[in-house]
Design an enzyme around this catalytic site. Sequence first.
Site, short mmCIF file in Angstrom:
data_model
loop_
_atom_site.label_atom_id
_atom_site.label_comp_id
_atom_site.label_asym_id
_atom_site.label_seq_id
_atom_site.Cartn_x
_atom_site.Cartn_y
_atom_site.Cartn_z
CG ASP A 257 -5.57 -0.34 2.10
OD1 ASP A 257 -5.12 -1.29 1.42
OD2 ASP A 257 -6.13 0.64 1.59
CG HIS B 212 -1.84 1.16 1.25
ND1 HIS B 212 -2.95 1.22 0.43
CD2 HIS B 212 -1.82 2.32 1.94
CE1 HIS B 212 -3.57 2.38 0.64
NE2 HIS B 212 -2.90 3.05 1.55
C1 GRF Z 1 1.50 0.83 -6.35
O1 GRF Z 1 1.75 2.13 -5.94
C2 GRF Z 1 0.83 0.06 -5.25
O2 GRF Z 1 1.32 0.39 -3.99
C3 GRF Z 1 -0.58 0.53 -5.43
O3 GRF Z 1 -0.79 0.56 -6.80
C4 GRF Z 1 0.45 0.78 -7.44
C5 GRF Z 1 0.66 -0.38 -8.37
O4 GRF Z 1 1.79 -0.19 -9.14
N1 GRF Z 1 -1.52 -0.28 -4.71
P1 GRF Z 1 2.37 -1.34 -10.04
O5 GRF Z 1 1.20 -1.93 -10.84
O6 GRF Z 1 2.98 -2.38 -9.15
O7 GRF Z 1 3.37 -0.68 -10.93
#
Ligand code: GRF
Length: 205
Positions: free
Chosen positions: A138, A102
Site C-alpha cells: 500500500d 486501497h
Molecule cells: C475494496 O474495498 C478494495 O478497495 C479492497 O477490497 C475491496 C474489494 O472489493 N482492497 P471488490 O472485490 O472490488 O468488490
Amino acid sequence: MSGRGSNLQALLDAAADPAFPAEIALVISNISGAYALERAAKAGVPTEIIPHKQYASRKEFDAAVDRALRAAGVEIVCLAGFMRLLTTGFVEGWNGRMLNIHPSLLPSFKGLHTHERALEAGVKLHGCTVHLVTPELDDGPIVVQAAVPVLAGDDADALAARVLEQEHRAYPLALRLLVEGKVAVDGARATVDAQGAGSLISPLP
Ligand code: GRF
C-alpha cells in the site's frame, strides 16, 4: 481478484465503452468460487483460476500468475481486492504497469480494516486511493484519490459503502490516465497530466 469483484465490474463496465482506451484481456483469481469470475464470464472476458494453495511458495504462485498474464498479452495489471502479498520479483517485473486500489486516503490506514480504523481515529474525511504497486504494501505512487465525508452515526459498513461508490469511479479513471500516458512517476510520487478529470475525484478541484 480474490472476492466479490465490484471494482472489476467497474472496470468491465468502463471498458465496454468503445471510447475507453483499454480492453480487459484476462481476469485471474486465486479463489475458485470468486464471484469476480462470474462477472468476467458474463462480460465475455477470459478467466483463469490460479489457486495459491497448489504452489509450494509465493514465488512459484507469482511465477504462474506472471506466465498467465504474459501469455494473454497483458500490458497493465489491475489488482482489486487481491488478498495475497506479492513477491518483490513479481512486482518489479510489472514496475509502473500495475495498479492497486486501497480503501483509504493513503498514506493513512495502510493494511486491513481501514474503515474501522478511520472511525476509531475520528477522521472527518476518508476515501480511496489508486496507486502504482511497489514492493512495499500500500505504498506506491498515488494516481487518483477520492474523498468522502465521515458522517455522524456511520458504522464501518456505511462508511465502506460510501467509499466503494468512489472506488468504482476512481479505478477506471486511474487506468485510463495510465493507459493514455498521462501518469509520470518521479521517485515516490506520480504526477498526472490531465485536463478536466485529473487525479482528484471528490471533491472536484
Ligand atoms: C475494496 O474495498 C478494495 O478497495 C479492497 O477490497 C475491496 C474489494 O472489493 N482492497 P471488490 O472485490 O472490488 O468488490
